[in-house]
Scaffold this motif. Structure first.
Motif, mmCIF file in Angstrom:
data_model
loop_
_atom_site.group_PDB
_atom_site.id
_atom_site.type_symbol
_atom_site.label_atom_id
_atom_site.label_comp_id
_atom_site.label_asym_id
_atom_site.label_seq_id
_atom_site.Cartn_x
_atom_site.Cartn_y
_atom_site.Cartn_z
ATOM 1 N N ARG A 148 0.839 -1.198 0.000
ATOM 2 C CA ARG A 148 0.000 0.000 0.000
ATOM 3 C C ARG A 148 0.878 1.253 0.000
ATOM 4 O O ARG A 148 1.798 1.373 0.798
ATOM 5 C CB ARG A 148 -0.882 -0.009 1.240
ATOM 6 N N ASN A 149 0.642 2.132 -0.916
ATOM 7 C CA ASN A 149 1.389 3.394 -1.091
ATOM 8 C C ASN A 149 2.863 3.173 -1.453
ATOM 9 O O ASN A 149 3.650 4.110 -1.359
ATOM 10 C CB ASN A 149 1.287 4.275 0.160
ATOM 11 N N GLN A 150 3.232 1.947 -1.830
ATOM 12 C CA GLN A 150 4.634 1.684 -2.187
ATOM 13 C C GLN A 150 4.747 0.953 -3.524
ATOM 14 O O GLN A 150 5.796 0.391 -3.830
ATOM 15 C CB GLN A 150 5.314 0.879 -1.079
ATOM 16 N N ILE A 151 3.687 0.959 -4.304
ATOM 17 C CA ILE A 151 3.709 0.327 -5.618
ATOM 18 C C ILE A 151 4.433 1.257 -6.586
ATOM 19 O O ILE A 151 4.249 2.472 -6.562
ATOM 20 C CB ILE A 151 2.282 0.008 -6.092
ATOM 21 N N ASP A 152 5.271 0.686 -7.417
ATOM 22 C CA ASP A 152 6.084 1.399 -8.413
ATOM 23 C C ASP A 152 7.131 2.308 -7.786
ATOM 24 O O ASP A 152 7.667 3.182 -8.455
ATOM 25 C CB ASP A 152 5.200 2.201 -9.386
ATOM 26 N N THR A 153 7.460 2.115 -6.532
ATOM 27 C CA THR A 153 8.488 2.944 -5.909
ATOM 28 C C THR A 153 9.888 2.533 -6.357
ATOM 29 O O THR A 153 10.791 3.362 -6.361
ATOM 30 C CB THR A 153 8.389 2.894 -4.369
ATOM 31 N N ALA A 154 10.072 1.277 -6.749
ATOM 32 C CA ALA A 154 11.391 0.874 -7.254
ATOM 33 C C ALA A 154 11.652 1.548 -8.592
ATOM 34 O O ALA A 154 12.770 1.950 -8.886
ATOM 35 C CB ALA A 154 11.468 -0.650 -7.391
ATOM 36 N N VAL A 155 10.624 1.710 -9.410
ATOM 37 C CA VAL A 155 10.761 2.396 -10.700
ATOM 38 C C VAL A 155 11.115 3.852 -10.461
ATOM 39 O O VAL A 155 12.017 4.389 -11.083
ATOM 40 C CB VAL A 155 9.438 2.272 -11.518
ATOM 41 N N ASN A 156 10.419 4.495 -9.523
ATOM 42 C CA ASN A 156 10.692 5.901 -9.214
ATOM 43 C C ASN A 156 12.074 6.081 -8.616
ATOM 44 O O ASN A 156 12.752 7.050 -8.891
ATOM 45 C CB ASN A 156 9.628 6.444 -8.272
ATOM 46 N N ALA A 157 12.514 5.138 -7.799
ATOM 47 C CA ALA A 157 13.848 5.209 -7.206
ATOM 48 C C ALA A 157 14.917 5.080 -8.278
ATOM 49 O O ALA A 157 15.934 5.764 -8.249
ATOM 50 C CB ALA A 157 14.016 4.129 -6.140
ATOM 51 N N ASP A 158 14.677 4.172 -9.264
ATOM 52 C CA ASP A 158 15.628 4.024 -10.372
ATOM 53 C C ASP A 158 15.726 5.296 -11.187
ATOM 54 O O ASP A 158 16.811 5.711 -11.593
ATOM 55 C CB ASP A 158 15.227 2.860 -11.271
ATOM 56 N N LYS A 159 14.603 5.958 -11.447
ATOM 57 C CA LYS A 159 14.582 7.188 -12.225
ATOM 58 C C LYS A 159 15.277 8.320 -11.476
ATOM 59 O O LYS A 159 15.954 9.143 -12.069
ATOM 60 C CB LYS A 159 13.138 7.598 -12.552
ATOM 61 N N ALA A 160 15.131 8.343 -10.160
ATOM 62 C CA ALA A 160 15.765 9.390 -9.343
ATOM 63 C C ALA A 160 17.275 9.260 -9.357
ATOM 64 O O ALA A 160 17.999 10.251 -9.247
ATOM 65 C CB ALA A 160 15.234 9.335 -7.912
#
Length: 162
Positions: A148-160
């Motif tokens: 919950r509230n952490q879906i696609d956070t690995a993608v966002n972390a990679d982009k950052a």
């Protein structure tokens, strides 16, 4: 179809496919143990020697089901975290949440499985129905509780990091 609904559908499809692969592992390991590796006398001895274990594992279905379930859970958790939900969530915390789900699901499904197999229902029919219930409830639990509230956070972390 909105972008959000399309994303949810893709997640569901991925989850079902990874669950199916985990199902192959669970069904295969269950069958291997049930048919070839663990003779009835071994299972009865295990059940009778361990009082607490024996209360939940009333017949041979329980221990074999439990081992097969553990193997499939490890597989399913690993791939769904990385590819379905793409979550950078704290892995030990996410695993503890999944463990909490299985603390409820496993005894309930084992007791129900023991009941039906002792009543003469084929163990493979019980296993398949249990696996389908597991997939549906685990998807909901994983999506709305574990990540919950952490879906696609690995993608966002990679982009950052780029």
């Amino acid at each position: 179809m909105t972008a959000e609904k399309k994303k949810d559908l893709i997640q569901l499809i991925k989850f079902v496919l990874f669950s199916a692969s985990a199902g192959v592992i669970q069904f295969g390991s269950f069958t291997l143990m049930n048919e070839l590796l663990l003779p009835s006398s071994f299972m009865q001895n295990l059940i009778s020697q361990h009082e607490a274990f024996g209360k939940i594992m009333q017949n041979e279905y329980g221990p074999i089901y439990l081992i097969a379930l553990i193997l499939s859970v490890i597989w399913n958790f690993t791939f769904n975290r990385k590819f379905t939900f793409k979550s950078a969530a704290n892995i030990p915390i996410a695993m503890l949440k999944v463990f909490g789900y299985y603390l409820v699901f496993t005894p309930v499904s084992t007791i129900i499985g023991n009941h039906f197999t002792a009543s003469g229902v084929n163990e493979y029919i019980v296993l398949i129905i249990t696996m389908l219930c597991n997939m549906a409830t685990e998807f909901l639990f994983t999506k709305f509780v574990v990540y919950r509230n952490q879906i696609d956070t690995a993608v966002n972390a990679d982009k950052a990091e780029d």
